[in-house]
Scaffold this motif. Structure first.
Motif, PDB file in Angstrom:
ATOM      1  N   MET A  44       0.842  -1.197   0.000  1.00 15.61           N
ATOM      2  CA  MET A  44       0.000   0.000   0.000  1.00 15.61           C
ATOM      3  C   MET A  44       0.880   1.252   0.000  1.00 15.61           C
ATOM      4  SD  MET A  44      -3.597  -0.213   1.389  1.00 15.61           S
ATOM      5  CE  MET A  44      -4.681  -1.545   1.003  1.00 15.61           C
ATOM      6  N   GLY A  45       0.272   2.341  -0.392  1.00 17.01           N
ATOM      7  CA  GLY A  45       0.988   3.615  -0.484  1.00 17.01           C
ATOM      8  C   GLY A  45       1.269   4.226   0.865  1.00 17.01           C
ATOM      9  N   GLY A  46       1.511   5.533   0.890  1.00 21.59           N
ATOM     10  CA  GLY A  46       1.973   6.247   2.074  1.00 21.59           C
ATOM     11  C   GLY A  46       1.047   6.222   3.270  1.00 21.59           C
ATOM     12  N   GLY A  47       1.232   5.283   4.163  1.00 26.73           N
ATOM     13  CA  GLY A  47       0.500   5.263   5.423  1.00 26.73           C
ATOM     14  C   GLY A  47      -0.945   4.857   5.271  1.00 26.73           C
ATOM     15  N   ARG A  48      -1.840   5.787   5.649  1.00 25.41           N
ATOM     16  CA  ARG A  48      -3.270   5.476   5.634  1.00 25.41           C
ATOM     17  C   ARG A  48      -3.821   5.522   4.208  1.00 25.41           C
ATOM     18  NH1 ARG A  48      -6.365   8.903  10.010  1.00 25.41           N
ATOM     19  NH2 ARG A  48      -5.700  10.585   8.662  1.00 25.41           N
ATOM     20  N   CYS A  49      -4.422   4.409   3.783  1.00 24.29           N
ATOM     21  CA  CYS A  49      -4.978   4.317   2.435  1.00 24.29           C
ATOM     22  C   CYS A  49      -6.352   3.659   2.480  1.00 24.29           C
ATOM     23  CB  CYS A  49      -4.070   3.500   1.531  1.00 24.29           C
ATOM     24  SG  CYS A  49      -2.406   4.194   1.342  1.00 24.29           S
ATOM     25  N   LEU A  50      -7.179   4.036   1.539  1.00 22.08           N
ATOM     26  CA  LEU A  50      -8.496   3.434   1.370  1.00 22.08           C
ATOM     27  C   LEU A  50      -8.576   2.796  -0.005  1.00 22.08           C
ATOM     28  CD1 LEU A  50     -10.713   6.382   2.698  1.00 22.08           C
ATOM     29  CD2 LEU A  50     -10.296   4.198   3.865  1.00 22.08           C
ATOM     30  N   LYS A  51      -9.311   1.712  -0.078  1.00 19.06           N
ATOM     31  CA  LYS A  51      -9.585   1.079  -1.368  1.00 19.06           C
ATOM     32  C   LYS A  51     -10.995   1.515  -1.770  1.00 19.06           C
ATOM     33  CE  LYS A  51      -8.467  -3.353  -3.434  1.00 19.06           C
ATOM     34  NZ  LYS A  51      -8.110  -4.743  -3.140  1.00 19.06           N
ATOM     35  N   VAL A  52     -11.080   2.189  -2.916  1.00 21.53           N
ATOM     36  CA  VAL A  52     -12.327   2.825  -3.350  1.00 21.53           C
ATOM     37  C   VAL A  52     -12.745   2.260  -4.705  1.00 21.53           C
ATOM     38  CG1 VAL A  52     -13.465   5.030  -3.837  1.00 21.53           C
ATOM     39  CG2 VAL A  52     -11.621   4.937  -2.137  1.00 21.53           C
ATOM     40  N   ALA A  53     -14.023   1.873  -4.823  1.00 25.67           N
ATOM     41  CA  ALA A  53     -14.568   1.360  -6.082  1.00 25.67           C
ATOM     42  C   ALA A  53     -15.536   2.394  -6.663  1.00 25.67           C
ATOM     43  CB  ALA A  53     -15.294   0.043  -5.854  1.00 25.67           C
ATOM     44  N   PHE A  54     -15.221   2.865  -7.864  1.00 23.89           N
ATOM     45  CA  PHE A  54     -16.079   3.810  -8.578  1.00 23.89           C
ATOM     46  C   PHE A  54     -16.931   3.035  -9.576  1.00 23.89           C
ATOM     47  CE2 PHE A  54     -12.522   6.263  -7.104  1.00 23.89           C
ATOM     48  CZ  PHE A  54     -13.058   7.484  -6.746  1.00 23.89           C
ATOM     49  N   GLY A  55     -18.226   3.290  -9.609  1.00 25.47           N
ATOM     50  CA  GLY A  55     -19.118   2.670 -10.593  1.00 25.47           C
ATOM     51  C   GLY A  55     -18.992   3.421 -11.912  1.00 25.47           C
ATOM     52  N   HIS A  67     -27.972   3.508 -11.683  1.00 27.66           N
ATOM     53  CA  HIS A  67     -27.707   2.801 -10.436  1.00 27.66           C
ATOM     54  C   HIS A  67     -26.307   2.191 -10.430  1.00 27.66           C
ATOM     55  CE1 HIS A  67     -31.789   3.390  -9.292  1.00 27.66           C
ATOM     56  NE2 HIS A  67     -32.235   2.743 -10.353  1.00 27.66           N
ATOM     57  N   TYR A  68     -25.706   2.187  -9.267  1.00 26.60           N
ATOM     58  CA  TYR A  68     -24.356   1.637  -9.084  1.00 26.60           C
ATOM     59  C   TYR A  68     -24.274   0.211  -9.632  1.00 26.60           C
ATOM     60  CZ  TYR A  68     -19.923   1.128  -6.511  1.00 26.60           C
ATOM     61  OH  TYR A  68     -18.618   0.958  -6.157  1.00 26.60           O
ATOM     62  N   GLY A  69     -25.301  -0.579  -9.382  1.00 30.44           N
ATOM     63  CA  GLY A  69     -25.328  -1.963  -9.833  1.00 30.44           C
ATOM     64  C   GLY A  69     -25.420  -2.119 -11.343  1.00 30.44           C
ATOM     65  N   ASP A  70     -25.685  -1.027 -12.058  1.00 26.42           N
ATOM     66  CA  ASP A  70     -25.750  -1.070 -13.520  1.00 26.42           C
ATOM     67  C   ASP A  70     -24.440  -0.612 -14.160  1.00 26.42           C
ATOM     68  OD1 ASP A  70     -28.358  -1.976 -13.418  1.00 26.42           O
ATOM     69  OD2 ASP A  70     -29.206   0.034 -13.477  1.00 26.42           O
ATOM     70  N   SER A  71     -23.418  -0.366 -13.352  1.00 26.73           N
ATOM     71  CA  SER A  71     -22.110   0.051 -13.869  1.00 26.73           C
ATOM     72  C   SER A  71     -21.573  -0.991 -14.844  1.00 26.73           C
ATOM     73  CB  SER A  71     -21.112   0.207 -12.721  1.00 26.73           C
ATOM     74  OG  SER A  71     -21.565   1.158 -11.788  1.00 26.73           O
ATOM     75  N   GLU A  72     -20.864  -0.514 -15.867  1.00 26.60           N
ATOM     76  CA  GLU A  72     -20.197  -1.427 -16.800  1.00 26.60           C
ATOM     77  C   GLU A  72     -19.079  -2.168 -16.067  1.00 26.60           C
ATOM     78  OE1 GLU A  72     -20.881  -2.154 -20.023  1.00 26.60           O
ATOM     79  OE2 GLU A  72     -22.645  -0.873 -19.852  1.00 26.60           O
ATOM     80  N   PHE A  73     -18.329  -1.399 -15.262  1.00 23.58           N
ATOM     81  CA  PHE A  73     -17.229  -1.972 -14.486  1.00 23.58           C
ATOM     82  C   PHE A  73     -16.990  -1.078 -13.281  1.00 23.58           C
ATOM     83  CE2 PHE A  73     -15.273   0.934 -17.493  1.00 23.58           C
ATOM     84  CZ  PHE A  73     -14.304   1.589 -16.749  1.00 23.58           C
ATOM     85  N   PHE A  74     -16.177  -1.577 -12.361  1.00 20.89           N
ATOM     86  CA  PHE A  74     -15.777  -0.811 -11.182  1.00 20.89           C
ATOM     87  C   PHE A  74     -14.297  -0.498 -11.317  1.00 20.89           C
ATOM     88  CE2 PHE A  74     -19.204  -3.698  -9.857  1.00 20.89           C
ATOM     89  CZ  PHE A  74     -20.162  -2.747  -9.540  1.00 20.89           C
ATOM     90  N   ALA A  75     -13.959   0.765 -11.223  1.00 25.15           N
ATOM     91  CA  ALA A  75     -12.557   1.186 -11.215  1.00 25.15           C
ATOM     92  C   ALA A  75     -12.126   1.193  -9.755  1.00 25.15           C
ATOM     93  CB  ALA A  75     -12.412   2.566 -11.841  1.00 25.15           C
ATOM     94  N   ILE A  76     -11.187   0.322  -9.420  1.00 25.72           N
ATOM     95  CA  ILE A  76     -10.739   0.160  -8.036  1.00 25.72           C
ATOM     96  C   ILE A  76      -9.434   0.931  -7.857  1.00 25.72           C
ATOM     97  CG2 ILE A  76     -10.213  -1.476  -6.191  1.00 25.72           C
ATOM     98  CD1 ILE A  76     -12.929  -2.111  -7.453  1.00 25.72           C
ATOM     99  N   TYR A  77      -9.459   1.907  -6.943  1.00 29.36           N
ATOM    100  CA  TYR A  77      -8.297   2.754  -6.690  1.00 29.36           C
ATOM    101  C   TYR A  77      -7.846   2.627  -5.249  1.00 29.36           C
ATOM    102  CZ  TYR A  77      -8.656   5.386 -11.055  1.00 29.36           C
ATOM    103  OH  TYR A  77      -8.649   5.754 -12.372  1.00 29.36           O
ATOM    104  N   GLU A  78      -6.550   2.795  -5.043  1.00 23.75           N
ATOM    105  CA  GLU A  78      -5.994   3.007  -3.714  1.00 23.75           C
ATOM    106  C   GLU A  78      -5.768   4.507  -3.598  1.00 23.75           C
ATOM    107  OE1 GLU A  78      -2.561   0.779  -1.537  1.00 23.75           O
ATOM    108  OE2 GLU A  78      -1.703   2.453  -2.675  1.00 23.75           O
ATOM    109  N   ILE A  79      -6.417   5.109  -2.610  1.00 21.59           N
ATOM    110  CA  ILE A  79      -6.298   6.549  -2.389  1.00 21.59           C
ATOM    111  C   ILE A  79      -5.784   6.745  -0.969  1.00 21.59           C
ATOM    112  CG2 ILE A  79      -7.527   8.757  -2.328  1.00 21.59           C
ATOM    113  CD1 ILE A  79      -9.537   7.492  -4.331  1.00 21.59           C
ATOM    114  N   CYS A  80      -4.691   7.487  -0.853  1.00 16.36           N
ATOM    115  CA  CYS A  80      -4.016   7.612   0.442  1.00 16.36           C
ATOM    116  C   CYS A  80      -4.113   9.028   0.995  1.00 16.36           C
ATOM    117  CB  CYS A  80      -2.553   7.186   0.306  1.00 16.36           C
ATOM    118  SG  CYS A  80      -2.377   5.475  -0.231  1.00 16.36           S
ATOM    119  N   LYS A  81      -3.890   9.105   2.291  1.00 17.37           N
ATOM    120  CA  LYS A  81      -3.933  10.371   3.031  1.00 17.37           C
ATOM    121  C   LYS A  81      -2.987  11.400   2.417  1.00 17.37           C
ATOM    122  CE  LYS A  81      -4.349  13.159   6.664  1.00 17.37           C
ATOM    123  NZ  LYS A  81      -5.409  14.127   6.655  1.00 17.37           N
ATOM    124  N   ASP A  82      -1.844  10.932   1.924  1.00 19.25           N
ATOM    125  CA  ASP A  82      -0.860  11.853   1.356  1.00 19.25           C
ATOM    126  C   ASP A  82      -1.268  12.377  -0.029  1.00 19.25           C
ATOM    127  OD1 ASP A  82      -0.404   9.716  -0.377  1.00 19.25           O
ATOM    128  OD2 ASP A  82       1.638   9.335   0.325  1.00 19.25           O
TER     129      ASP A  82
END
Length: 138
Positions: A1-12, A23-38
Motif C-alpha cells: 500500500m501507499g503512504g501510510g493510511r490508504c483506502l480502497k475505493v470502487a467507482f461505478g 444505479h451503481y449496480g448497472d455500472s459497466e465496471f468498477f474502477a478500483i483505486y488506492e487513495i491515500c492520506k498523502d
C-alpha cells in the motif's frame, strides 16, 4: 500500500473517464483505486460488473444488491455519482462506506475522495469497529 493510511475505493463506471449516471449496480465496471492520506492515487484494477445483467424481480432487488457487494468485498468505499434503493442497504447492512461524488468526471471524483479522506477514513474505521464488537444477546 501507499503512504501510510490508504483506502480502497470502487467507482461505478460507464466508461474510462465517466461514472455511470444510473444505479451503481448497472455500472459497466468498477474502477478500483488506492487513495491515500498523502494524496497519492493508484489505479489497482478495472473489475467487470458481473451483476450488470442481473434480472431484477423488482426495482432495487435485494439479490442484485448482494450480487454487487459480493464482487467488492475487498473494498472500503463505494463511490458513485448516484445510487438507487440499494444504497440504503449498502450503508446499513454492509461494512462499506458509500460516497456520492456529485460529479460524473472520474478525475474530479478522485479529487473529491482526496478532499474528504479524513471523514471517509473515520467512517470506514467506525464500520470496522462495529463489526468487531461481540453481539450480546439479551
Amino acid at each position: 500500500m501507499g503512504g501510510g493510511r490508504c483506502l480502497k475505493v470502487a467507482f461505478g463506471m460507464e466508461s474510462d473517464e465517466m461514472l455511470i449516471d444510473a444505479h451503481y449496480g448497472d455500472s459497466e465496471f468498477f474502477a478500483i483505486y488506492e487513495i491515500c492520506k498523502d494524496g497519492s492515487i493508484k489505479l489497482l484494477e478495472k473489475r467487470l460488473n458481473k451483476a450488470k445483467d442481473f434480472k431484477e424481480k423488482e426495482h432495487g432487488d435485494p439479490r442484485k444488491f448482494k450480487a454487487v457487494v459480493s464482487q467488492l468485498l475487498d473494498v472500503d468505499v463505494l463511490a458513485a455519482f448516484r445510487m438507487g434503493p440499494n444504497f440504503l442497504r449498502i450503508r446499513d447492512k454492509t461494512n462499506k462506506v458509500a460516497f456520492f461524488t456529485r460529479t460524473r468526471d472520474l478525475k474530479l471524483a478522485l479529487q473529491r475522495v482526496v478532499e474528504n479522506f479524513d471523514e471517509l477514513w473515520e467512517q470506514v474505521g467506525e464500520k470496522k469497529r462495529a463489526i468487531e464488537k461481540p453481539i450480546v444477546e439479551e
